[in-house]
Scaffold this motif. Structure first.
Motif, PDB file in Angstrom:
ATOM      1  N   TYR A 167     -23.247  -4.979   4.886  1.00  0.00           N
ATOM      2  CA  TYR A 167     -23.460  -5.861   6.028  1.00  0.00           C
ATOM      3  C   TYR A 167     -22.484  -5.578   7.155  1.00  0.00           C
ATOM      4  CZ  TYR A 167     -26.476  -8.514   2.992  1.00  0.00           C
ATOM      5  OH  TYR A 167     -27.494  -8.877   2.170  1.00  0.00           O
ATOM      6  N   SER A 168     -22.936  -5.897   8.361  1.00  0.00           N
ATOM      7  CA  SER A 168     -22.125  -5.803   9.560  1.00  0.00           C
ATOM      8  C   SER A 168     -22.132  -7.165  10.243  1.00  0.00           C
ATOM      9  CB  SER A 168     -22.711  -4.747  10.506  1.00  0.00           C
ATOM     10  OG  SER A 168     -22.107  -4.833  11.774  1.00  0.00           O
ATOM     11  N   PHE A 169     -20.951  -7.740  10.444  1.00  0.00           N
ATOM     12  CA  PHE A 169     -20.803  -8.986  11.186  1.00  0.00           C
ATOM     13  C   PHE A 169     -20.077  -8.639  12.476  1.00  0.00           C
ATOM     14  CE2 PHE A 169     -18.434 -12.743  12.468  1.00  0.00           C
ATOM     15  CZ  PHE A 169     -19.402 -13.729  12.414  1.00  0.00           C
ATOM     16  N   SER A 170     -20.759  -8.771  13.621  1.00  0.00           N
ATOM     17  CA  SER A 170     -20.174  -8.456  14.924  1.00  0.00           C
ATOM     18  C   SER A 170     -19.880  -9.743  15.666  1.00  0.00           C
ATOM     19  CB  SER A 170     -21.130  -7.585  15.744  1.00  0.00           C
ATOM     20  OG  SER A 170     -21.362  -6.362  15.077  1.00  0.00           O
ATOM     21  N   PHE A 171     -18.640  -9.881  16.096  1.00  0.00           N
ATOM     22  CA  PHE A 171     -18.161 -11.075  16.780  1.00  0.00           C
ATOM     23  C   PHE A 171     -17.790 -10.673  18.202  1.00  0.00           C
ATOM     24  CE2 PHE A 171     -15.130 -14.444  17.754  1.00  0.00           C
ATOM     25  CZ  PHE A 171     -15.789 -15.553  17.236  1.00  0.00           C
TER      26      PHE A 171
ATOM     27  N   ASN B 143      -6.947 -15.774  16.781  1.00  0.00           N
ATOM     28  CA  ASN B 143      -6.153 -15.264  17.897  1.00  0.00           C
ATOM     29  C   ASN B 143      -5.827 -13.778  17.794  1.00  0.00           C
ATOM     30  OD1 ASN B 143      -6.071 -17.876  18.955  1.00  0.00           O
ATOM     31  ND2 ASN B 143      -4.216 -18.360  17.829  1.00  0.00           N
ATOM     32  N   SER B 144      -6.485 -13.067  16.895  1.00  0.00           N
ATOM     33  CA  SER B 144      -6.178 -11.644  16.752  1.00  0.00           C
ATOM     34  C   SER B 144      -7.416 -10.774  16.978  1.00  0.00           C
ATOM     35  CB  SER B 144      -5.609 -11.377  15.360  1.00  0.00           C
ATOM     36  OG  SER B 144      -6.509 -11.816  14.367  1.00  0.00           O
ATOM     37  N   VAL B 145      -8.453 -11.377  17.498  1.00  0.00           N
ATOM     38  CA  VAL B 145      -9.680 -10.639  17.784  1.00  0.00           C
ATOM     39  C   VAL B 145      -9.462  -9.841  19.067  1.00  0.00           C
ATOM     40  CG1 VAL B 145     -12.124 -10.894  18.347  1.00  0.00           C
ATOM     41  CG2 VAL B 145     -11.085 -12.385  16.641  1.00  0.00           C
ATOM     42  N   SER B 146      -9.875  -8.589  19.070  1.00  0.00           N
ATOM     43  CA  SER B 146      -9.685  -7.755  20.252  1.00  0.00           C
ATOM     44  C   SER B 146     -10.402  -8.376  21.453  1.00  0.00           C
ATOM     45  CB  SER B 146     -10.204  -6.336  19.985  1.00  0.00           C
ATOM     46  OG  SER B 146     -11.596  -6.339  19.837  1.00  0.00           O
ATOM     47  N   PRO B 147     -10.032  -7.978  22.673  1.00  0.00           N
ATOM     48  CA  PRO B 147     -10.558  -8.643  23.864  1.00  0.00           C
ATOM     49  C   PRO B 147     -12.082  -8.800  23.928  1.00  0.00           C
ATOM     50  CG  PRO B 147      -8.786  -7.193  24.484  1.00  0.00           C
ATOM     51  CD  PRO B 147      -9.049  -6.954  23.019  1.00  0.00           C
ATOM     52  N   HIS B 148     -12.833  -7.807  23.511  1.00  0.00           N
ATOM     53  CA  HIS B 148     -14.291  -7.924  23.608  1.00  0.00           C
ATOM     54  C   HIS B 148     -14.942  -8.285  22.279  1.00  0.00           C
ATOM     55  CE1 HIS B 148     -14.661  -6.728  27.778  1.00  0.00           C
ATOM     56  NE2 HIS B 148     -13.715  -5.845  27.542  1.00  0.00           N
ATOM     57  N   GLY B 149     -14.168  -8.344  21.208  1.00  0.00           N
ATOM     58  CA  GLY B 149     -14.723  -8.711  19.913  1.00  0.00           C
ATOM     59  C   GLY B 149     -14.359  -7.715  18.833  1.00  0.00           C
ATOM     60  N   GLU B 150     -15.049  -7.808  17.719  1.00  0.00           N
ATOM     61  CA  GLU B 150     -14.780  -6.916  16.600  1.00  0.00           C
ATOM     62  C   GLU B 150     -15.987  -6.854  15.680  1.00  0.00           C
ATOM     63  OE1 GLU B 150     -11.280  -8.569  14.864  1.00  0.00           O
ATOM     64  OE2 GLU B 150     -12.359 -10.106  13.783  1.00  0.00           O
ATOM     65  N   ARG B 151     -15.940  -5.886  14.782  1.00  0.00           N
ATOM     66  CA  ARG B 151     -17.017  -5.705  13.807  1.00  0.00           C
ATOM     67  C   ARG B 151     -16.396  -5.707  12.411  1.00  0.00           C
ATOM     68  NH1 ARG B 151     -21.158  -0.559  13.399  1.00  0.00           N
ATOM     69  NH2 ARG B 151     -22.689  -1.603  12.089  1.00  0.00           N
TER      70      ARG B 151
END
Length: 144
Positions: free
Chosen positions: A90-94, A121-129
């Motif tokens: 699975y891939s969860f993209s935030f 508070n540690s998610v990169s500026p545009h999001g993460e996968r």
């Protein structure tokens, strides 16, 4: 023309539901649910900038199938959703659409309580996968 007391119908009698032709078992095409995953989000001050997608990745060809998605709305404080998943990758993209970083918290948890990931508070500026496999093995967890 002949007159008949029965109304004309284009529906075959075999397609009209009756006690004898209504299935009494669950169809075999029903997706399995080997794991129940909870998605929990505590939004930052700008929930309208926050969204996610959950996709299953077919390992043979890498094709992704969207299973769930959600976008926050201004005024939202939190979001919780349970999703039935079968074994697989699975891939969860935030995402943070504005690109200034997410200052809330989100978690992916398997019921009855095995945590896949918690991020705050540690998610990169545009999001993460987040890539993970079920049955869950922390060794295969990959956050990008």
């Amino acid at each position: 023309p002949s007159s008949s007391s029965q109304p004309s119908s284009s529906v075959s009698p075999s397609t009209i539901p009756t006690a004898s032709n209504i299935p009494t078992t669950i169809p075999t095409s029903t997706p399995s649910c080997s794991s129940l995953m909870m998605v929990q989000i505590q939004y930052d001050s700008y929930p309208g900038e926050t969204s996610y997608e959950l996709e299953m990745i077919a390992s043979e060809d890498g094709q992704e199938t969207k299973l769930a998605s959600h976008s926050g709305s201004y005024g939202d404080n939190d979001h919780e959703e349970s999703i039935c998943l079968e074994d697989g990758l699975y891939s969860f993209s935030f995402y943070d659409s504005y690109g200034d970083g997410f200052n809330g918290e989100y978690s992916l948890t398997l019921v009855p309580g095995e945590r896949i990931t918690t991020r705050d508070n540690s998610v990169s500026p545009h999001g993460e996968r987040v890539l993970f496999r079920l049955p869950f093995d922390g060794e295969t967890l990959d956050v990008r």
